[in-house]
Design a protein around this motif. Structure first.
Motif, PDB file in Angstrom:
ATOM      1  N   ASP A 150     -22.095  -2.241  -3.435  1.00 35.68           N
ATOM      2  CA  ASP A 150     -22.380  -3.159  -2.332  1.00 35.68           C
ATOM      3  C   ASP A 150     -23.885  -3.296  -2.116  1.00 35.68           C
ATOM      4  O   ASP A 150     -24.680  -2.577  -2.687  1.00 35.68           O
ATOM      5  N   GLU A 151     -24.252  -4.216  -1.284  1.00 44.04           N
ATOM      6  CA  GLU A 151     -25.671  -4.480  -1.023  1.00 44.04           C
ATOM      7  C   GLU A 151     -26.328  -3.366  -0.207  1.00 44.04           C
ATOM      8  O   GLU A 151     -27.531  -3.190  -0.248  1.00 44.04           O
ATOM      9  N   ALA A 152     -25.526  -2.599   0.523  1.00 36.27           N
ATOM     10  CA  ALA A 152     -26.085  -1.606   1.432  1.00 36.27           C
ATOM     11  C   ALA A 152     -26.672  -0.398   0.707  1.00 36.27           C
ATOM     12  O   ALA A 152     -27.510   0.306   1.250  1.00 36.27           O
ATOM     13  N   GLY A 153     -26.244  -0.139  -0.508  1.00 36.20           N
ATOM     14  CA  GLY A 153     -26.738   1.035  -1.228  1.00 36.20           C
ATOM     15  C   GLY A 153     -26.027   2.296  -0.775  1.00 36.20           C
ATOM     16  O   GLY A 153     -24.996   2.249  -0.117  1.00 36.20           O
ATOM     17  N   ILE A 154     -26.586   3.427  -1.088  1.00 25.39           N
ATOM     18  CA  ILE A 154     -25.975   4.715  -0.779  1.00 25.39           C
ATOM     19  C   ILE A 154     -26.527   5.218   0.541  1.00 25.39           C
ATOM     20  O   ILE A 154     -27.725   5.195   0.784  1.00 25.39           O
ATOM     21  N   ALA A 155     -25.628   5.702   1.385  1.00 26.50           N
ATOM     22  CA  ALA A 155     -26.046   6.233   2.684  1.00 26.50           C
ATOM     23  C   ALA A 155     -26.661   7.614   2.496  1.00 26.50           C
ATOM     24  O   ALA A 155     -26.121   8.453   1.792  1.00 26.50           O
ATOM     25  N   ILE A 156     -27.825   7.831   3.118  1.00 29.64           N
ATOM     26  CA  ILE A 156     -28.484   9.132   3.094  1.00 29.64           C
ATOM     27  C   ILE A 156     -28.578   9.601   4.542  1.00 29.64           C
ATOM     28  O   ILE A 156     -29.047   8.873   5.404  1.00 29.64           O
ATOM     29  N   HIS A 157     -28.119  10.817   4.791  1.00 32.36           N
ATOM     30  CA  HIS A 157     -28.151  11.376   6.142  1.00 32.36           C
ATOM     31  C   HIS A 157     -29.021  12.623   6.128  1.00 32.36           C
ATOM     32  O   HIS A 157     -28.716  13.575   5.431  1.00 32.36           O
ATOM     33  N   PHE A 158     -30.102  12.596   6.893  1.00 34.05           N
ATOM     34  CA  PHE A 158     -30.941  13.782   7.050  1.00 34.05           C
ATOM     35  C   PHE A 158     -30.555  14.434   8.369  1.00 34.05           C
ATOM     36  O   PHE A 158     -30.511  13.767   9.404  1.00 34.05           O
ATOM     37  N   HIS A 159     -30.276  15.714   8.363  1.00 34.67           N
ATOM     38  CA  HIS A 159     -30.024  16.455   9.592  1.00 34.67           C
ATOM     39  C   HIS A 159     -31.271  16.336  10.462  1.00 34.67           C
ATOM     40  O   HIS A 159     -32.389  16.246   9.961  1.00 34.67           O
ATOM     41  N   ARG A 160     -31.100  16.351  11.766  1.00 36.22           N
ATOM     42  CA  ARG A 160     -32.244  16.143  12.674  1.00 36.22           C
ATOM     43  C   ARG A 160     -33.333  17.199  12.520  1.00 36.22           C
ATOM     44  O   ARG A 160     -34.487  16.961  12.835  1.00 36.22           O
ATOM     45  N   LYS A 161     -32.986  18.383  11.999  1.00 40.49           N
ATOM     46  CA  LYS A 161     -33.993  19.441  11.834  1.00 40.49           C
ATOM     47  C   LYS A 161     -34.716  19.376  10.489  1.00 40.49           C
ATOM     48  O   LYS A 161     -35.577  20.193  10.217  1.00 40.49           O
ATOM     49  N   VAL A 162     -34.367  18.419   9.652  1.00 44.98           N
ATOM     50  CA  VAL A 162     -35.024  18.289   8.353  1.00 44.98           C
ATOM     51  C   VAL A 162     -36.310  17.493   8.529  1.00 44.98           C
ATOM     52  O   VAL A 162     -36.310  16.407   9.095  1.00 44.98           O
TER      53      VAL A 162
END
Length: 184
Positions: A130-142
């Motif tokens: 899809d156009e959105a690409g891959i979701a990357i989630h960084f934890h708030r403490k990173v």
């Protein structure tokens, strides 16, 4: 034999009995063999990385692995290279893991690059449906703005992500097709 020496040999025997991240020869039910590292059991297949120069990803249903080799996996004598808890059972997660393992990473050599920009550059290499690409989630403490730390060359995207995680004391996981990074 003195007790300290006996304890040393018992510890050595126990520690070598569990093969972790070691390349070994795996045998199929037909008798063919492959020299590979056991990555884990994902979906209906056992995943291996061949020990050859190409480091190819090999996926094989368990029914085609010899009984002796299956016993090593089932009894925990061979530990998967990838923690099974790091990947959920979602098809998109297994697809992302497969792409991480089979996509060549770009060389990351700029000393100015942050952790976030390095991860984004790595994941841009992976084809996305899809156009959105891959979701990357960084934890708030990173600390996403932390410097990348060292150049990354000649690796797959998986190896590069693993290296970045180790450099920054992070754990990675894949949930519902999204890559997450959090403090170790």
């Amino acid at each position: 034999m003195p007790k300290p020496i006996l304890h040393f040999f018992i510890t050595l025997a126990v520690s070598t009995a569990c093969l972790h991240g070691e390349v070994r020869i795996w045998t199929s039910t037909s008798g063919s063999t492959v020299n590979a590292d056991y990555l884990g059991n994902f979906g209906d297949d056992l995943w291996f990385e061949s020990a050859g120069a190409d480091g190819r990803l090999l996926k094989m249903p368990a029914k085609y692995i010899s009984a002796a080799d299956l016993d090593l996996i089932e009894t925990g004598k061979v530990v998967p290279q990838i923690d099974p808890k790091a990947i959920d059972g979602d098809d998109t997660s297994r697809t992302l893991l497969e792409q991480l393992l089979s996509t060549q990473a770009p060389e990351l050599t700029s000393s100015e690059q942050t952790l976030e920009s390095a991860v984004n550059e790595l994941l841009e290499r992976i084809p996305s449906a899809d156009e959105a690409g891959i979701a990357i989630h960084f934890h708030r403490k990173v600390d996403r703005k932390a410097p990348r730390a060292a150049p990354i060359t000649d690796s797959t995207v998986y190896e590069a992500v693993q290296l970045l995680a180790e450099m920054h004391a992070l754990k990675w996981s894949i949930r519902e097709g999204g890559l997450s990074l959090r403090p170790d």
